[in-house]
Write an enzyme that holds these catalytic residues in place. Structure first.
Site, PDB file in Angstrom:
ATOM      1  CE1 TYR A  68       3.637   4.387   5.962  1.00  0.00           C
ATOM      2  CE2 TYR A  68       4.587   6.498   6.594  1.00  0.00           C
ATOM      3  CZ  TYR A  68       4.446   5.135   6.798  1.00  0.00           C
ATOM      4  OH  TYR A  68       5.104   4.521   7.833  1.00  0.00           O
ATOM      5  CB  CYS A  69      -2.302   4.035   3.307  1.00  0.00           C
ATOM      6  SG  CYS A  69      -2.556   4.185   1.515  1.00  0.00           S
ATOM      7  CG  PHE A  70       0.491  -1.643   1.792  1.00  0.00           C
ATOM      8  CD1 PHE A  70       1.609  -2.021   2.523  1.00  0.00           C
ATOM      9  CD2 PHE A  70       0.212  -2.318   0.617  1.00  0.00           C
ATOM     10  CE1 PHE A  70       2.433  -3.055   2.095  1.00  0.00           C
ATOM     11  CE2 PHE A  70       1.021  -3.360   0.181  1.00  0.00           C
ATOM     12  CZ  PHE A  70       2.128  -3.720   0.924  1.00  0.00           C
ATOM     13  CE1 TYR A  93       6.844  -0.154   5.828  1.00  0.00           C
ATOM     14  CE2 TYR A  93       5.983  -1.826   4.333  1.00  0.00           C
ATOM     15  CZ  TYR A  93       6.842  -1.452   5.343  1.00  0.00           C
ATOM     16  OH  TYR A  93       7.710  -2.373   5.873  1.00  0.00           O
TER      17      TYR A  93
END
Length: 366
Positions: free
Chosen positions: A94-96, A123
């Site tokens: 995942y990223c933000f 996130y």
């Protein structure tokens, strides 16, 4: 390959391995337990791309990102992602926000022959889910507050209950002015995330009544979530009692013997003892205004003598002098005053065995 997922509940309940593609500076401000940070861009690269995005738009920012992360740098990062994916075939990345960064990592992994799923929403969505989890638990569950004088063994009680919330354990701090450990505390967001995951798992196991220690809003540098702390102020209390002598010995164990051992384990024999002694003296100094000048000077002298004897001979007996003074002259009067103001909320008081029996019976009746 598993499908991309937005089932945040299952991800946290099953401790699914996760790879965080955010920059290190983002990761350090808040993450989830056990997650590995393998970023697409480092902090400097992220800053440059962010500035480019603001000045020239998305296409220019994407182009700059590809220029910054290319060649050997790209190969090293892709190799690290591949290793993670192979070691954690049931994991996710995942990223933000679950956007361009995680999609880029996913695409580069596919180019390297690895299909790997990402978490939809990233996130931010998982963090929102955990905050909602915390709010729901505080709103819907029964909470019992465990109080008592300093070092009556409240943590010992909590660790023997399946329905406890160990705020001090999650915060890695013992809660008092002397509560700092040899290892640091989690970031505030990490503290909140760990607490929410603990609540999520226990509620999934059928627990709807929780026992939590009577804490101030601050546990070291960690803030107890405001909604939880405000709720705790009106909850029924159980008061744990123990003899003065037992409490002195418990402080000796926790704040001298065990804390010294922690520092030596982390920093080595010589440096560890010095840092332990410095921490103990600083903890006393932190409350010198509340102690008053004469009392602080006297207790500080007793502590210094005890530390010197401990370093010289290994004996800790002299530490009982300042511990007895601190309990009898400072902590006990303060806690007696607090108990008087909380008396109407106390539904049971007793020793450790009796309190454990009462809390278990109370939970069974829920």
């Amino acid at each position: 390959m598993a499908d991309n997922s937005s089932d945040y509940r299952a991800l946290f309940l099953n401790d699914v391995p996760m790879m965080d593609a955010r920059a290190p500076v983002e990761f350090s401000k808040g993450a989830f337990p056990g997650v590995i940070n393998l970023p697409l861009m480092n902090d400097i690269e992220r800053q440059k791309v962010g500035t480019c995005y603001k000045q020239h738009g998305q296409d220019a920012a994407i182009q700059l990102g590809h220029q910054l992360v290319c060649g050997q740098v790209k190969d090293e990062r892709v190799n690290a992602w591949v290793e993670f994916a192979k070691a954690n075939p049931d994991g996710y990345l995942y990223c933000f926000r679950g956007g361009l960064r995680s999609q880029t990592v996913q695409r580069w992994l596919k180019d390297a022959g690895v299909d790997y799923p990402r978490i939809i929403g990233g996130y931010k969505a998982m963090r929102t889910f955990l905050l909602d989890t915390l709010h729901e638990a505080v709103s819907e569950c029964d909470i019992v507050v465990l109080g008592g004088m300093t070092s009556t063994g409240k943590t010992e009680v909590l660790t023997q209950l399946r329905n406890s919330l160990d705020l001090e354990g999650i915060a890695n701090h013992r809660g008092s002015s002397f509560g700092k450990r040899a290892t640091g505390q989690p970031a505030q967001i990490d503290f909140e995330n760990r607490l929410a995951i603990d609540l999520l798992k226990k509620r999934a196991a059928g627990i709807e009544q929780f026992v939590v220690e009577d804490e101030s809003r601050l546990v070291g540098s960690c803030n107890v979530p405001l909604e939880l702390h405000q709720t705790m102020q009106g909850c029924p209390m159980v008061w744990l009692e123990d003899s003065f002598e037992n409490r002195v010995e418990r402080i000796l164990d926790d704040y001298v013997i065990n804390l010294c051992a922690e520092f030596i384990t982390v920093k080595g024999e010589e440096q560890g003892f010095g840092l332990f002694a410095e921490r103990l003296l600083q903890s006393l100094n932190n409350i010198h205004k509340r102690l008053g000048g004469e009392r602080h000077q006297r207790l500080s002298g007793l502590m210094q003598t005890a530390l010197e004897e401990q370093q010289r001979s290994g004996t800790v007996d002299l530490h009982r002098g300042w511990i007895e003074g601190l309990l009898g002259e400072y902590y006990d009067p303060m806690y007696a005053y607090q108990r008087e103001h909380k008396a109407a909320r106390i539904e049971f008081a007793g020793n450790q065995v009796d309190v454990l029996d009462y809390l278990r019976e109370r939970s069974d009746k829920r």
